[in-house]
Design a protein around this motif. Structure first.
Motif: not given
Length: 286
Positions: A83-93, A126-127, A132-133
């Motif tokens: 997903f077009a989220f930062p890596l950390i948010e792709n981990v935590s969802m 990082t996104e 988005i970026s």
């Protein structure tokens, strides 16, 4: 338990009867189309059995609250959505505000993604993707699979289910992932269900189920299963490289025990065979 898809007369799974105990590492192997992934989707509650039931602690899983049941499992499928989220948010969802950063860092490290994260300008913040970026980062196929494993580690569920988690990885990457799975199983007592085509990854399992045409046709410990090389070959399956070599030597007339799994076992057995051969030669000399 049996299963067929709606509007189909053919059963994909037929009379499956498996028991998985808490804390076990279970491997499921079979050729493509054997029914492995379908079985996993039934276990996860994504499909319902056509006949029979799936029991958790003796209770039909249909009686569990759906959310509570889904929280038991951390699945890692072959296709990992990014997903077009930062890596950390792709981990935590989850959003950053609702993310345990230390747990995410632990998951990234344990999954083998830390080198990639450390190479990024903003690290785990990082996104990803260039949606988005313009500075968004694209992960490789192998990195995507490691991200899937990181999500499963972060979720901290009691059961992790992995469907070909090393398919896109090189040999070193496969070793890293299997080491992570072993650590989760042995140290954190996570129940592991692993589907794989790589037989060397099966050696460390507690139990192995071999599937063919929707049925379990062979089961046991890795040593018990891999001692039946002819049966596995008839099912168009490979065996671990060391097991294969020992089998070929036995066919050539060198006495080797069945079910050898490791290089150490193979070496010891080869030394024994050499000693026996030396004694035999001495006993027949004048």
């Amino acid at each position: 338990m049996s299963f067929k898809y709606p509007k189909s007369d053919n059963y994909v799974l037929c009379n499956l009867n498996l028991t998985i105990s808490s804390g076990e590492k279970l491997a499921v192997v079979g050729i493509n189309g054997a029914g492995k992934s379908t079985m996993i989707k039934l276990l996860l509650g994504l499909y319902e059995p056509t006949q029979g039931v799936i029991l958790l602690n003796g209770v039909d899983i249909k009686k569990y609250d759906r959310t509570s049941y889904y929280n038991i499992f951390a699945p890692v499928f072959q296709e990992i959505p990014i997903f077009a989220f930062p890596l950390i948010e792709n981990v935590s969802m989850n959003t950053l505000d609702n993310t345990d950063i230390k747990r995410a860092e632990y998951a990234v490290g344990l999954s083998g993604l830390s080198n990639k994260a450390d190479s990024l300008k903003k690290g785990i913040f990082t996104e990803l993707l260039k949606v988005i970026s313009d500075d968004g980062v694209e992960l490789s196929g192998g990195e995507n699979q490691k991200l899937g494993l990181a999500r499963a580690v972060y979720k901290n569920a009691p059961v992790i289910v992995l469907d070909e988690p090393t398919a896109m990885l090189d040999p070193n990457g496969r070793k890293e992932v299997i080491a992570t799975i072993t650590k989760l199983n042995k140290e954190e007592h996570v129940t592991v269900i692993l589907i794989t085509h790589y037989m060397d990854e099966v050696i460390g399992a507690d139990k192995v189920f071999v599937m063919d045409e929707g049925k379990v046709v062979l089961s046991g410990t890795p040593r018990e299963v891999f001692s039946k090389v002819e049966h596995l070959k008839a099912l168009r399956l490979d065996v671990p490289h060391t097991t294969e070599l020992a089998f070929e030597l036995e066919k050539a007339g060198i006495p080797m025990k069945r079910g050898i799994l490791t290089i150490e076992e193979f070496t010891q057995e080869l030394i024994k065979a050499a000693k026996r051969s030396h004694i035999d030669r001495r006993s027949t000399s004048c």
